[in-house]
Scaffold this motif. Structure first.
Motif, short mmCIF file in Angstrom:
data_model
loop_
_atom_site.label_atom_id
_atom_site.label_comp_id
_atom_site.label_asym_id
_atom_site.label_seq_id
_atom_site.Cartn_x
_atom_site.Cartn_y
_atom_site.Cartn_z
N ALA A 189 0.84 -1.20 0.00
CA ALA A 189 0.00 0.00 0.00
C ALA A 189 0.87 1.25 0.00
CB ALA A 189 -0.93 0.00 1.22
N VAL A 190 1.98 1.21 0.73
CA VAL A 190 2.90 2.35 0.78
C VAL A 190 3.49 2.63 -0.59
CG1 VAL A 190 5.15 3.10 1.63
CG2 VAL A 190 3.52 2.14 3.21
N ILE A 191 3.94 1.58 -1.28
CA ILE A 191 4.54 1.76 -2.60
C ILE A 191 3.53 2.35 -3.57
CG2 ILE A 191 5.59 0.57 -4.58
CD1 ILE A 191 6.72 -1.48 -2.61
N TYR A 192 2.31 1.80 -3.57
CA TYR A 192 1.28 2.29 -4.48
C TYR A 192 0.90 3.74 -4.14
CZ TYR A 192 -2.92 2.39 -7.35
OH TYR A 192 -3.86 2.72 -8.28
N LEU A 193 0.81 4.04 -2.84
CA LEU A 193 0.50 5.40 -2.40
C LEU A 193 1.54 6.39 -2.94
CD1 LEU A 193 -1.18 7.27 -0.45
CD2 LEU A 193 0.54 6.72 1.30
N THR A 194 2.79 6.03 -2.83
CA THR A 194 3.88 6.89 -3.30
C THR A 194 3.77 7.15 -4.80
OG1 THR A 194 5.32 5.98 -1.58
CG2 THR A 194 6.39 7.17 -3.38
N ILE A 195 3.49 6.10 -5.55
CA ILE A 195 3.41 6.22 -7.01
C ILE A 195 2.28 7.14 -7.44
CG2 ILE A 195 2.94 4.94 -9.15
CD1 ILE A 195 4.35 2.54 -7.84
N ILE A 196 1.08 6.92 -6.87
CA ILE A 196 -0.08 7.68 -7.36
C ILE A 196 -0.04 9.15 -6.92
CG2 ILE A 196 -1.53 5.63 -7.51
CD1 ILE A 196 -2.92 6.55 -4.93
N ILE A 197 0.69 9.44 -5.85
CA ILE A 197 0.77 10.83 -5.40
C ILE A 197 1.76 11.63 -6.24
CG2 ILE A 197 1.60 12.33 -3.52
CD1 ILE A 197 0.46 10.37 -1.56
N PHE A 198 2.92 11.06 -6.49
CA PHE A 198 4.00 11.84 -7.07
C PHE A 198 4.18 11.68 -8.57
CE2 PHE A 198 5.24 11.17 -2.58
CZ PHE A 198 5.26 12.50 -2.19
N LEU A 199 3.46 10.74 -9.18
CA LEU A 199 3.64 10.52 -10.61
C LEU A 199 2.36 10.80 -11.40
CD1 LEU A 199 5.77 7.24 -10.73
CD2 LEU A 199 6.53 9.60 -10.51
N LYS A 200 2.55 11.07 -12.67
CA LYS A 200 1.44 11.24 -13.60
C LYS A 200 1.46 10.09 -14.59
CE LYS A 200 1.61 16.30 -13.36
NZ LYS A 200 1.84 17.56 -14.12
N PRO A 201 0.30 9.75 -15.18
CA PRO A 201 0.27 8.68 -16.19
C PRO A 201 1.31 8.91 -17.28
CG PRO A 201 -1.95 9.33 -15.63
CD PRO A 201 -1.04 10.31 -14.94
N GLY A 202 2.04 7.85 -17.61
CA GLY A 202 3.06 7.94 -18.64
C GLY A 202 4.46 8.20 -18.11
N ASP A 203 4.57 8.54 -16.82
CA ASP A 203 5.90 8.78 -16.24
C ASP A 203 6.71 7.49 -16.19
OD1 ASP A 203 5.54 11.46 -15.89
OD2 ASP A 203 5.04 11.36 -13.76
N LEU A 204 8.03 7.66 -16.20
CA LEU A 204 8.95 6.52 -16.18
C LEU A 204 9.44 6.24 -14.77
CD1 LEU A 204 10.80 4.41 -17.61
CD2 LEU A 204 12.46 6.27 -17.93
N ILE A 205 9.37 4.96 -14.39
CA ILE A 205 9.88 4.49 -13.09
C ILE A 205 11.03 3.53 -13.36
CG2 ILE A 205 9.34 3.28 -10.95
CD1 ILE A 205 6.37 3.93 -11.46
N ILE A 206 12.14 3.71 -12.65
CA ILE A 206 13.27 2.79 -12.74
C ILE A 206 13.27 1.91 -11.50
CG2 ILE A 206 15.77 2.57 -12.99
CD1 ILE A 206 14.37 3.94 -15.34
N CYS A 207 13.35 0.59 -11.70
CA CYS A 207 13.32 -0.38 -10.60
C CYS A 207 14.46 -1.38 -10.76
CB CYS A 207 12.01 -1.16 -10.60
SG CYS A 207 10.54 -0.16 -10.55
#
Length: 390
Positions: free
Chosen positions: A80-98
């Motif tokens: 839930a924490v990871i998903y929370l972080t993603i949806i708050i700080f990113l916009k659709p189409g943004d790139l995430i490096i993992c």
């Protein structure tokens, strides 16, 4: 290697939570969903426990202090924490490096977001600086780091990576559960956000599911608090209380677990059914020299390659008496897991192979049990495997 612990024990912070009314030495448990108003349009400090609760706030204050953060949020789980972080700080189409060898459930979450076309995800060998420097040219918005990595215990230089990320106007997020709050402070090393699964070492009793996120940035914290309440993923009050109970023994548990782990590694090094050991204390482990500088100890989770057939591996696991075949780590019992059929069963065989994780990889979580007993258990189980070959 820094062998001494920074003595920031929890007893100091418990005093912040002393009951002002009755003098209880423990923070009270407020099992209430709602709170009365003083009068018309006169709310109290608390009005509804999804948003905030005195018990949860006490635990959040302690975790934040341990990590030198400005604030902390407890959620229903690490995922839930990871998903929370993603949806708050990113916009659709943004790139995430993992990292390509991130924990199986994290991999599944990121992959599902990519498959649905919401975000672009790039999985890389995060420990490889050249690949990291090459991929950040694509201007990612979030870099998710896991160090040490969950199964192969690879370590990256947090300060170096966060320094590079800072100039991208991107978010640096460090998943830091294998080394709990007392062992590595990623915020001090430059991370914007640190994530923990409190289910593991912070709780230490294998009886709750809680995630936490810590930051030094007030703007980040306010956004996280608002969205956490908005979508309703705050941790339960009783689980928060149990977490506080578990954290009181964090220091001695970690100290004993680390000592036991190094003893067991020495045993495994000499056994013919052990092909390779993965642990930051091993000289040829990826990031060993970095681990000596940025970690206070090497940690109490290790992995090793079983040097035998699939049949032998099954016999070995079945013969264990003290080690429990189960996922997770950091509780009061020592666990063993078969990575490809357990923690990584949520992804495809091809994806597992790409992470560098083999079908013979086993992960051990060593805790406070007598190391001699644990070694005897491993020894007798190895012996059963060898006898079955004769």
């Amino acid at each position: 290697m820094i062998h001494s612990y920074k003595r920031r024990t929890l007893s100091v912070y418990e005093r912040l939570n002393t009951d002002k009314k009755y003098g209880s030495v423990l923070s009270p448990l407020y099992l209430t969903s709602t709170y009365s108003f003083k009068g018309f349009n006169k709310p109290r400090k608390y009005n509804y426990s999804r948003k905030s609760n005195p018990t949860r706030d006490s635990v959040q204050k302690i975790i934040s202090l341990l990590k030198n953060g400005l604030g902390c949020i407890l959620t229903s789980s690490r995922m839930a924490v990871i998903y929370l972080t993603i949806i708050i700080f990113l916009k659709p189409g943004d790139l995430i490096i993992c990292p390509k060898d991130c924990y199986g459930d994290s991999f599944r979450l990121f992959k599902s977001l990519q498959d649905r076309g919401i975000y672009k995800i790039k999985f890389i060998a995060m420990y490889n600086k050249k690949k990291f420097l090459h991929v950040i040219k694509n201007k990612p918005k979030l870099i998710f780091m896991e160090t040490p990595s969950n199964l192969l215990l690879r370590v990256i230089n947090i300060t170096y990576y966060c320094h590079k990320i800072k100039y991208l106007n991107a978010l640096s997020v460090v998943y830091n559960t294998l080394l709990s709050s007392l062992l590595q402070n990623s915020l001090n090393l430059g991370a914007n956000i640190v994530i923990h699964s409190c289910t593991k070492y912070l709780n230490g009793n294998s009886d709750i599911i809680i995630g936490t996120i810590i930051t030094k940035n007030l703007n980040y914290l306010n956004k996280l608090l608002w969205c956490d309440n908005n979508i309703g993923i705050t941790s339960s009050i009783f689980d928060s209380y149990l977490l506080l109970r578990g954290m009181r023994t964090l220091y001695p548990r970690l100290k004993i677990a680390q000592k036991n782990t190094l003893i067991i590694i020495e045993f495994l090094k000499k056994h013919k059914l052990v092909k390779k050991i993965y642990h930051p204390s091993i000289i040829d482990n990826i990031g060993h020299e970095i681990a000596k500088k940025q970690q206070k100890i090497f940690g109490a989770v290790l992995s090793f390659e079983f040097n035998g057939s699939k049949k032998m591996l099954k016999i070995f696991l079945h013969s264990l008496k003290l080690f429990t075949l189960a996922e997770s780590f950091g509780g009061m019992e020592s666990l063993i897991s078969h990575s490809s059929t357990m923690t990584y069963s949520c992804i495809t065989p091809k994806e597992i192979k790409n992470t560098g994780i083999s079908n013979s990889l086993l992960r051990l979580s060593i805790i406070i049990e007598n190391p001699k007993d644990l070694i005897e258990d491993l020894k007798q189980s190895f012996y059963v495997c060898i006898k079955n070959l004769e």
